[in-house]
Design a protein around this motif. Sequence first.
Motif, short mmCIF file in Angstrom:
data_model
loop_
_atom_site.label_atom_id
_atom_site.label_comp_id
_atom_site.label_asym_id
_atom_site.label_seq_id
_atom_site.Cartn_x
_atom_site.Cartn_y
_atom_site.Cartn_z
N PHE A 221 0.81 -1.21 0.00
CA PHE A 221 0.00 0.00 0.00
C PHE A 221 0.85 1.26 0.00
O PHE A 221 0.54 2.23 -0.70
CB PHE A 221 -0.97 0.00 1.19
N LYS A 222 1.93 1.23 0.78
CA LYS A 222 2.79 2.41 0.89
C LYS A 222 3.35 2.81 -0.48
O LYS A 222 3.35 3.98 -0.87
CB LYS A 222 3.94 2.11 1.86
N ALA A 223 3.79 1.79 -1.23
CA ALA A 223 4.36 2.06 -2.55
C ALA A 223 3.28 2.56 -3.53
O ALA A 223 3.54 3.45 -4.35
CB ALA A 223 5.01 0.78 -3.10
N LEU A 224 2.07 2.00 -3.41
CA LEU A 224 0.96 2.48 -4.26
C LEU A 224 0.69 3.95 -3.99
O LEU A 224 0.55 4.77 -4.90
CB LEU A 224 -0.32 1.68 -3.98
N LYS A 225 0.61 4.27 -2.70
CA LYS A 225 0.28 5.64 -2.32
C LYS A 225 1.37 6.60 -2.80
O LYS A 225 1.07 7.69 -3.31
CB LYS A 225 0.08 5.73 -0.81
N GLN A 226 2.62 6.18 -2.64
CA GLN A 226 3.74 7.02 -3.10
C GLN A 226 3.66 7.26 -4.61
O GLN A 226 3.89 8.37 -5.08
CB GLN A 226 5.07 6.36 -2.76
N ALA A 227 3.32 6.19 -5.33
CA ALA A 227 3.26 6.33 -6.80
C ALA A 227 2.13 7.26 -7.22
O ALA A 227 2.31 8.08 -8.14
CB ALA A 227 3.07 4.94 -7.44
N VAL A 228 0.98 7.15 -6.55
CA VAL A 228 -0.15 8.03 -6.88
C VAL A 228 0.20 9.48 -6.53
O VAL A 228 -0.04 10.41 -7.30
CB VAL A 228 -1.44 7.58 -6.16
N THR A 229 0.81 9.66 -5.35
CA THR A 229 1.18 11.01 -4.90
C THR A 229 2.19 11.64 -5.85
O THR A 229 2.09 12.82 -6.21
CB THR A 229 1.76 10.94 -3.47
N ALA A 230 3.18 10.83 -6.28
CA ALA A 230 4.21 11.35 -7.19
C ALA A 230 3.59 11.73 -8.54
O ALA A 230 3.94 12.76 -9.13
CB ALA A 230 5.31 10.31 -7.39
N PHE A 231 2.67 10.90 -9.01
CA PHE A 231 2.00 11.19 -10.28
C PHE A 231 1.20 12.49 -10.17
O PHE A 231 1.24 13.35 -11.06
CB PHE A 231 1.08 10.04 -10.68
N ALA A 232 0.44 12.63 -9.05
CA ALA A 232 -0.36 13.84 -8.84
C ALA A 232 0.53 15.08 -8.80
O ALA A 232 0.20 16.12 -9.36
CB ALA A 232 -1.17 13.71 -7.56
N ALA A 233 1.70 14.94 -8.15
CA ALA A 233 2.63 16.08 -8.06
C ALA A 233 3.14 16.45 -9.45
O ALA A 233 3.19 17.64 -9.81
CB ALA A 233 3.79 15.73 -7.13
N ARG A 234 3.49 15.45 -10.25
CA ARG A 234 3.99 15.72 -11.62
C ARG A 234 2.90 16.38 -12.46
O ARG A 234 3.18 17.23 -13.30
CB ARG A 234 4.42 14.42 -12.31
N ALA A 235 1.65 15.95 -12.22
CA ALA A 235 0.54 16.51 -13.00
C ALA A 235 -0.01 17.79 -12.38
O ALA A 235 -0.96 18.37 -12.90
CB ALA A 235 -0.58 15.46 -13.12
N HIS A 236 0.58 18.20 -11.26
CA HIS A 236 0.15 19.42 -10.55
C HIS A 236 -1.32 19.37 -10.14
O HIS A 236 -2.05 20.34 -10.29
CB HIS A 236 0.42 20.67 -11.39
N VAL A 237 -1.75 18.20 -9.67
CA VAL A 237 -3.13 18.06 -9.19
C VAL A 237 -3.11 17.94 -7.67
O VAL A 237 -2.55 16.98 -7.13
CB VAL A 237 -3.83 16.82 -9.79
N PRO A 238 -3.70 18.90 -6.95
CA PRO A 238 -3.75 18.79 -5.49
C PRO A 238 -4.74 17.71 -5.04
O PRO A 238 -5.61 17.31 -5.81
CB PRO A 238 -4.23 20.18 -5.04
N THR A 239 -4.60 17.27 -3.78
CA THR A 239 -5.48 16.17 -3.30
C THR A 239 -6.95 16.56 -3.36
O THR A 239 -7.80 15.70 -3.55
CB THR A 239 -5.14 15.75 -1.85
N TRP A 240 -7.24 17.84 -3.20
CA TRP A 240 -8.65 18.23 -3.22
C TRP A 240 -9.25 18.17 -4.62
O TRP A 240 -10.45 18.29 -4.79
CB TRP A 240 -8.88 19.61 -2.57
N ARG A 241 -8.43 17.94 -5.61
CA ARG A 241 -8.96 17.69 -6.97
C ARG A 241 -8.81 16.21 -7.34
O ARG A 241 -8.82 15.86 -8.52
CB ARG A 241 -8.24 18.58 -7.99
N THR A 242 -8.65 15.37 -6.32
CA THR A 242 -8.52 13.93 -6.56
C THR A 242 -9.83 13.22 -6.26
O THR A 242 -10.42 13.42 -5.20
CB THR A 242 -7.40 13.35 -5.67
#
Length: 352
Positions: A221-242
């Motif tokens: 799970f930790k690796a999944l979450k890191q990968a999603v977070t990194a992707f969101a950061a690259r795409a400049h999408v904040p968590t409130w737009r997730t």
Amino acid sequence: MRTPAAPMAWEAREEEPGDGEVIVAVAGCGVCHTDLGYYYDGVPTRHSLPLTLGHEVSGRVVAAGAGAREWLERLVIVPAVIPCGECAACRAGRGSICPRQVFPGCDVHGGFATHLRMPSRGLCPVPDLADERVNPLGLDLASLSVVADAVSTPYQAILRSGLSAGDLAVFVGAGGVGGFGVQIAAAFGARVVAIDVDAGRLAQIAEHGADLTLRADQLDFKALKQAVTAFAARAHVPTWRTRIFETSGTVSGQETAFGLVGHGSYLSVIGYTPQKVTVRLSNLMALDATVQGNWGCEPRHYPAVLSLVLAGKVQVRPFVERRAMSSLNETLAELRDKRISRRVILIPGESS
Ligand SMILES: [Zn+2]
Ligand SMILES: [Zn+2]
């Protein structure tokens, strides 16, 4: 080679349609995860047993009662949830929780049959499939059965989530419902992440709208979450737009989906499992996050869903497998054992 089945002839016997009712000759009926719950896991149906399951139907109206005659001979998709349209919930725009709703294969006999009897209200008319302008891909009526649930259910969930262009959509589960959900989210202009345990499904969905695919069987799970977070950061999408969509209907999928909720995130629960999961509900408070369940799709959205499919914005053919209706028992067993990864459409009268 299989020949496409023509809807079977209807011989009027004792099953005459009543007022406002139609008899639909089934062209195809998709098999849903929910059917496995009814069949194997003791999930109760509202109609007493014996009951014909199946709630993902397309077909042709071959008989119509008084007040429904205009439907005769029309091609239709039968919504999986048909609200009454009159009760307080329906009048408040909450048809999905209508206490008088009709759900074929739960409230009344369903579509694993040659014919089914349904109220005409809520039927979605299918345009002339021979017209290349409305049906450029040449889809047949049986293929459109998935509009009745697997495509429309994530569509309503996505609408409710407010997903718009530039948002991040994360699908936990890229099977029948999730595979279509990814395509709809991509059609809405979102960046899309798909998580699944099936490498084949992920490879396929990567070609149909998923920008990033993640193997839940290889990453903790930790690796999944890191990968999603990194992707969101690259795409400049904040968590409130997730927007996170739980479409696996598994305990591990639900745990993963809940764990991906960040500040202001939105989680839609679409998959079903009778199992319980343990979550810290206060995370929603601390993160000012939202969780919403989604039951079916209101019939008023069906024409828009059908348009997405006919236009090829949501592809059906690569995600479905057609089988003879007579293979129902084996098909259910194979789905339970996860030996089939596509949505199965059962077709009456087609030889296996
Ligand atoms: Zn279903
Ligand atoms: Zn109602």
